[in-house]
Design a protein around this motif. Structure first.
Motif, PDB file in Angstrom:
ATOM      1  N   SER A   1       1.444 -59.460  25.820  1.00  0.00           N
ATOM      2  CA  SER A   1       0.003 -59.368  26.017  1.00  0.00           C
ATOM      3  C   SER A   1      -0.296 -59.920  27.398  1.00  0.00           C
ATOM      4  N   TYR A   2      -1.427 -59.511  27.959  1.00  0.00           N
ATOM      5  CA  TYR A   2      -1.733 -59.944  29.325  1.00  0.00           C
ATOM      6  C   TYR A   2      -3.229 -59.863  29.583  1.00  0.00           C
ATOM      7  N   THR A   3      -3.653 -60.569  30.634  1.00  0.00           N
ATOM      8  CA  THR A   3      -5.031 -60.458  31.110  1.00  0.00           C
ATOM      9  C   THR A   3      -5.083 -60.929  32.554  1.00  0.00           C
ATOM     10  N   THR A   4      -6.066 -60.461  33.274  1.00  0.00           N
ATOM     11  CA  THR A   4      -6.359 -60.985  34.609  1.00  0.00           C
ATOM     12  C   THR A   4      -7.861 -61.000  34.786  1.00  0.00           C
ATOM     13  N   ASP A   5      -8.375 -62.057  35.385  1.00  0.00           N
ATOM     14  CA  ASP A   5      -9.823 -62.263  35.447  1.00  0.00           C
ATOM     15  C   ASP A   5     -10.185 -62.893  36.787  1.00  0.00           C
ATOM     16  N   THR A   6     -11.326 -62.496  37.322  1.00  0.00           N
ATOM     17  CA  THR A   6     -11.785 -63.026  38.600  1.00  0.00           C
ATOM     18  C   THR A   6     -12.157 -64.502  38.510  1.00  0.00           C
ATOM     19  N   GLY A   7     -12.572 -64.957  37.327  1.00  0.00           N
ATOM     20  CA  GLY A   7     -13.053 -66.325  37.188  1.00  0.00           C
ATOM     21  C   GLY A   7     -14.534 -66.413  37.509  1.00  0.00           C
ATOM     22  N   LEU A   8     -15.050 -67.633  37.570  1.00  0.00           N
ATOM     23  CA  LEU A   8     -16.491 -67.839  37.695  1.00  0.00           C
ATOM     24  C   LEU A   8     -17.001 -67.922  39.126  1.00  0.00           C
ATOM     25  N   VAL A   9     -16.110 -68.120  40.094  1.00  0.00           N
ATOM     26  CA  VAL A   9     -16.542 -68.406  41.460  1.00  0.00           C
ATOM     27  C   VAL A   9     -16.190 -67.295  42.440  1.00  0.00           C
ATOM     28  N   ARG A  10     -14.979 -66.803  42.378  1.00  0.00           N
ATOM     29  CA  ARG A  10     -14.521 -65.811  43.346  1.00  0.00           C
ATOM     30  C   ARG A  10     -15.212 -64.462  43.110  1.00  0.00           C
ATOM     31  N   SER A  11     -15.473 -63.741  44.204  1.00  0.00           N
ATOM     32  CA  SER A  11     -16.061 -62.398  44.089  1.00  0.00           C
ATOM     33  C   SER A  11     -14.996 -61.323  43.993  1.00  0.00           C
ATOM     34  N   LEU A  12     -13.741 -61.680  44.310  1.00  0.00           N
ATOM     35  CA  LEU A  12     -12.648 -60.716  44.332  1.00  0.00           C
ATOM     36  C   LEU A  12     -11.442 -61.303  43.606  1.00  0.00           C
ATOM     37  N   ASN A  13     -10.764 -60.472  42.840  1.00  0.00           N
ATOM     38  CA  ASN A  13      -9.542 -60.911  42.174  1.00  0.00           C
ATOM     39  C   ASN A  13      -8.351 -60.586  43.068  1.00  0.00           C
ATOM     40  N   GLU A  14      -7.756 -61.618  43.655  1.00  0.00           N
ATOM     41  CA  GLU A  14      -6.607 -61.430  44.526  1.00  0.00           C
ATOM     42  C   GLU A  14      -5.278 -61.594  43.792  1.00  0.00           C
ATOM     43  N   ASP A  15      -5.335 -61.802  42.478  1.00  0.00           N
ATOM     44  CA  ASP A  15      -4.134 -61.813  41.652  1.00  0.00           C
ATOM     45  C   ASP A  15      -3.711 -60.374  41.343  1.00  0.00           C
ATOM     46  N   SER A  16      -2.432 -60.191  41.116  1.00  0.00           N
ATOM     47  CA  SER A  16      -1.904 -58.916  40.628  1.00  0.00           C
ATOM     48  C   SER A  16      -0.846 -59.202  39.578  1.00  0.00           C
ATOM     49  N   LEU A  17      -0.591 -58.215  38.736  1.00  0.00           N
ATOM     50  CA  LEU A  17       0.466 -58.359  37.736  1.00  0.00           C
ATOM     51  C   LEU A  17       1.205 -57.041  37.574  1.00  0.00           C
ATOM     52  N   CYS A  18       2.411 -57.138  37.042  1.00  0.00           N
ATOM     53  CA  CYS A  18       3.226 -55.954  36.793  1.00  0.00           C
ATOM     54  C   CYS A  18       3.919 -56.126  35.451  1.00  0.00           C
ATOM     55  N   LEU A  19       3.808 -55.120  34.607  1.00  0.00           N
ATOM     56  CA  LEU A  19       4.485 -55.127  33.311  1.00  0.00           C
ATOM     57  C   LEU A  19       5.309 -53.856  33.185  1.00  0.00           C
ATOM     58  N   SER A  20       6.601 -54.024  32.967  1.00  0.00           N
ATOM     59  CA  SER A  20       7.498 -52.898  32.750  1.00  0.00           C
ATOM     60  C   SER A  20       8.438 -53.243  31.595  1.00  0.00           C
ATOM     61  N   PRO A  21       7.901 -53.243  30.370  1.00  0.00           N
ATOM     62  CA  PRO A  21       8.714 -53.667  29.227  1.00  0.00           C
ATOM     63  C   PRO A  21       9.947 -52.805  29.004  1.00  0.00           C
ATOM     64  N   GLU A  22       9.890 -51.536  29.448  1.00  0.00           N
ATOM     65  CA  GLU A  22      11.046 -50.663  29.263  1.00  0.00           C
ATOM     66  C   GLU A  22      12.244 -51.123  30.093  1.00  0.00           C
ATOM     67  N   THR A  23      11.980 -51.839  31.195  1.00  0.00           N
ATOM     68  CA  THR A  23      13.068 -52.392  32.007  1.00  0.00           C
ATOM     69  C   THR A  23      13.155 -53.911  31.889  1.00  0.00           C
ATOM     70  N   GLY A  24      12.276 -54.504  31.083  1.00  0.00           N
ATOM     71  CA  GLY A  24      12.292 -55.954  30.904  1.00  0.00           C
ATOM     72  C   GLY A  24      11.773 -56.728  32.091  1.00  0.00           C
ATOM     73  N   PHE A  25      10.875 -56.109  32.881  1.00  0.00           N
ATOM     74  CA  PHE A  25      10.371 -56.750  34.093  1.00  0.00           C
ATOM     75  C   PHE A  25       8.899 -57.119  33.924  1.00  0.00           C
ATOM     76  N   PHE A  26       8.576 -58.389  34.197  1.00  0.00           N
ATOM     77  CA  PHE A  26       7.213 -58.892  34.122  1.00  0.00           C
ATOM     78  C   PHE A  26       6.993 -59.827  35.312  1.00  0.00           C
ATOM     79  N   ALA A  27       5.843 -59.695  35.987  1.00  0.00           N
ATOM     80  CA  ALA A  27       5.625 -60.515  37.178  1.00  0.00           C
ATOM     81  C   ALA A  27       4.149 -60.730  37.438  1.00  0.00           C
TER      82      ALA A  27
END
Length: 237
Positions: free
Chosen positions: A4-30
């Motif tokens: 499971s996963y989520t990404t959120d801007t939060g309460l202060v920032r106007s831009l979400n500079e986080d990124s994520l990658c999910l590739s369960p078929e290859t077992g890669f999460f970042a």
């Protein structure tokens, strides 16, 4: 394997500079936490994950050992982002953290740069798998401050190492044995800057499922301040 996963801007920032990658078929999460003005942080984190995933798959396809493939892919992303920043004034100085996890048989390989983190949960126990590349982490290691003081330190976001800020890069590599029912938490400091390790464990282990655990982690981080972008990946083996 469940996730499971989520990404959120939060309460202060106007831009979400986080990124994520999910590739369960290859077992890669970042996860990656970008930095820099003019949307440069967003560019850095997104580009890093795209290149790492592409180069990791390519190298694994050529028969490169998984640990070597992961480190080489991260270094390739570093070179690319550094060159991008050098060619565009708006992107000057951009960079990103990276915590990249690759499941390989009964182990997880973790490539680490910056202060995003990975944790392993075994039953009710939680273990931090990565070490921050930050000023306060150095102070803790040198005995200058305690972990509790580091948690509240005004300079806790000052990095000593990031991807994309120099031509060469040292990547920390960890190898951790995992068993069925154990869980891997990967997150940016928008979560760990507000929740202590024992709080992470309590929320995850008392939740009925992964989706609920991730939702509760996000809500708790926001309730505790939420001044940064928050990205969470939770994997159960």
């Amino acid at each position: 394997m469940k996730w499971s996963y989520t990404t959120d801007t939060g309460l202060v920032r106007s831009l979400n500079e986080d990124s994520l990658c999910l590739s369960p078929e290859t077992g890669f999460f970042a996860v990656a936490d970008g930095m820099g003005g003019h949307k440069a942080g967003e560019v850095a984190s997104r580009t890093a994950l795209q290149i790492i995933k592409r180069e990791l798959d390519r190298r694994l396809g050529l028969g490169v050992k998984p640990a070597d493939a992961l480190v080489e892919a991260i270094k390739e992303a570093n070179r690319t982002i550094y060159e991008m920043a050098a060619q565009n004034a708006d992107w000057a100085g951009m960079g990103t953290t990276i915590t990249a996890c690759l499941k390989n048989k009964n182990h997880v390989l973790i490539g680490q740069v910056g202060d995003s983190r990975a944790y392993l949960l075994r039953g009710s126990e939680i273990a931090r798998l990565t070490e921050d590349h930050s000023l306060v982490q150095q102070m803790v290691k040198n005995g200058g401050i305690t972990e509790e003081q580091a948690f509240k330190h005004p300079q806790r976001n000052v990095l000593t190492r990031a991807l994309g800020t120099a031509t060469s890069l040292e990547v920390d590599l960890y190898k951790v044995k995992v068993k069925p029912r154990e869980m891997l938490l990967i997150c940016t400091d928008g979560l760990t800057g507000y929740l202590r390790q024992e709080e992470l464990s309590e929320i995850i282990t008392t939740a009925p499922d992964l989706d609920t655990a991730v939702d509760r982690l996000l809500k708790k981080a926001i309730q505790s301040g939420g001044a940064d972008n928050i990205t969470i990946i939770l994997v159960e083996f």
